[in-house]
Design an enzyme around this catalytic site. Structure first.
Site, PDB file in Angstrom:
ATOM      1  N   HIS A 134      -1.219  -1.290  -4.773  1.00  0.00           N
ATOM      2  CA  HIS A 134      -2.247  -0.663  -4.143  1.00  0.00           C
ATOM      3  C   HIS A 134      -1.848   0.864  -3.439  1.00  0.00           C
ATOM      4  CE1 HIS A 134      -6.175   0.705  -1.722  1.00  0.00           C
ATOM      5  NE2 HIS A 134      -6.941  -0.612  -2.606  1.00  0.00           N
ATOM      6  N   LEU A 170       1.049  -0.943  -0.457  1.00  0.00           N
ATOM      7  CA  LEU A 170       0.287  -0.239  -0.196  1.00  0.00           C
ATOM      8  C   LEU A 170       1.018   1.356   0.250  1.00  0.00           C
ATOM      9  CD1 LEU A 170      -2.466   1.836   0.640  1.00  0.00           C
ATOM     10  CD2 LEU A 170      -2.238   1.377   2.654  1.00  0.00           C
ATOM     11  N   SER A 171       0.283   2.469  -0.745  1.00  0.00           N
ATOM     12  CA  SER A 171       1.343   3.681  -0.600  1.00  0.00           C
ATOM     13  C   SER A 171       2.854   3.031  -1.348  1.00  0.00           C
ATOM     14  CB  SER A 171       0.719   4.477   0.084  1.00  0.00           C
ATOM     15  OG  SER A 171       1.589   5.579  -0.252  1.00  0.00           O
ATOM     16  N   ALA A 172       3.538   3.660  -0.514  1.00  0.00           N
ATOM     17  CA  ALA A 172       5.055   3.555  -0.453  1.00  0.00           C
ATOM     18  C   ALA A 172       5.123   1.769  -0.488  1.00  0.00           C
ATOM     19  CB  ALA A 172       5.834   4.376   0.768  1.00  0.00           C
ATOM     20  N   HIS A 215      -7.172   7.948  -0.189  1.00  0.00           N
ATOM     21  CA  HIS A 215      -5.788   6.848   0.123  1.00  0.00           C
ATOM     22  C   HIS A 215      -5.980   5.696   1.064  1.00  0.00           C
ATOM     23  CE1 HIS A 215      -1.722   6.416  -0.464  1.00  0.00           C
ATOM     24  NE2 HIS A 215      -1.522   6.938   0.205  1.00  0.00           N
TER      25      HIS A 215
END
Length: 380
Positions: free
Chosen positions: A242, A218-220, A346
């Site tokens: 994601h 997820l994200s980073a 987010h």
């Protein structure tokens, strides 16, 4: 008796110098000699006392050996993992099957560094099973990410392992994976190397099918998963991204902030080449942290230009509409998927409120990724 005492002193010296095998052999030989010699009643008590001391010394040598070997095993990254089989002519014994599921903490140290992790092991199951590596986002932890994605529940139902590597605040103040640092993007270096080596250690220590090893984040963590998957296409069969970014799309903090806000200005901004790597992307259309254009770039990097798209529009049970695009090859096999969720920010789509950065309204990203992964084993 003087010979026995001399043997004890020599064994002590050998132990102190690290020659544990020699010390153990000397004590065993000395003990055998002592037991084989004839004794009168008067001398037996003295020699018996010496024999007891010899046994105690041998026990001390054995304990010293265990203490000396343990740090070596930890240095090899096996702390918290089942011990690997020794190299012998006989095939290694298969590790025992767990009676019930477990979710344990561990620490891994490899050539490129050390990271903590959590490992979910499913309950009793026959044969080898898949492994999914899950990389959390900034400010999250392995336990938080596991709770939010609900991946362990799926893992127990379908019998697969889940590895959650953890980033440290020392490596990044916000506990973000350093996806934008050149030293953490390439094969056999930095964080990509740590994650790959940790994955290999889990495969070696557990009942893992090496053709069914996948990575997601997820994200980073999604951006880091893309970096790792593109650096190790021989290890990971597919990747799930994601709310993340394509591999190698920033080489410093300034570029990272720009690409997160605007998306890649051009495909050339991403140093990782276009690779036909099975990829599933989930992104919120209302994501204000990572521009959804980054998800599109991740799909382009996976080689969708040569695939045939099929667009499916639907509404999740929680009420969020989404557009699911499946990209199939000439044989009709889906090699990439893109999920654009309208109204999602987010957050992990379909996650639980037990974790951070989740939106329970769906669609269920964890289930979508698992279904995609299992349909795309590593070619071999």
């Amino acid at each position: 008796m003087q010979d026995r005492m001399a043997d004890m002193m020599e064994a002590t010296r050998l132990t102190a110098s690290g020659r544990l095998t020699d010390a153990s052999a000397l004590m065993q030989r000395s003990l055998n000699e002592s037991l084989s010699e004839p004794h009168g009643f008067a001398s037996h008590s003295v020699e018996a006392g010496l024999t007891d001391r010899l046994r105690d010394a041998m026990k001390s040598v054995t304990q010293g050996l265990e203490r000396s070997v343990a740090p070596v095993l930890e240095g090899l990254g096996l702390q918290g993992l089942a011990p690997q089989a020794r190299a012998t002519d006989a095939p290694p014994a298969e590790p025992p099957v767990a009676d019930g599921p477990s979710f344990t903490d561990g620490s891994f140290t490899g050539l490129h560094g050390t990271r903590e992790y959590k490992l979910f092991v499913p309950g009793a199951h026959p044969g080898t099973r898949p492994l999914v590596v899950m990389l959390h986002g900034c400010s999250q932890s392995p336990g938080d990410f596991a709770a939010g994605t609900g991946m362990n529940t799926l893992a127990e139902t379908h019998g697969f392992y889940v590895l959650y590597p953890g980033q440290t605040s020392r490596a990044n103040g916000q506990r973000c994976w350093n996806w934008f640092q050149p030293g953490d993007q390439d094969r056999e270096s930095g964080e990509t190397g740590i994650i790959a080596d940790m994955t290999r250690a889990v495969i070696a220590a557990h009942r893992i099918n090496p053709r069914h090893v996948f990575i997601a984040g997820l994200s980073a963590g999604g951006a880091a998963a893309a970096n790792v998957a593109h650096a190790y296409p021989d290890l990971f069969a597919a990747v799930g991204i994601h709310s993340g970014l394509a591999a190698g799309c920033a080489r410093d903090v300034s570029a990272a902030l720009t690409v997160m806000r605007l998306g890649p200005v051009a495909e050339a901004d991403c140093v990782a080449p276009v690779t036909p790597l099975p990829t599933i992307v989930v992104h919120g259309e209302s994501d204000g942290t990572v521009n959804p254009l980054n998800g599109e770039q991740a799909l382009a990097q996976a080689g969708i230009a040569g695939l045939t798209p099929e667009i499916i529009e639907d509404v999740s049970q929680g009420g969020l509409p989404y557009i699911r695009t499946r990209y199939a090859d000439a044989a009709g096999h889906v090699r990439a998927e893109g999920w654009m969720v309208r109204g999602l920010g987010h957050a992990w789509s379909g996650g639980t409120l037990a974790g951070s950065y989740t939106d329970p309204r769906g669609p269920d990203a964890s289930r979508a990724m698992l279904n995609f992964f299992l349909a795309n084993p590593l070619k071999g």
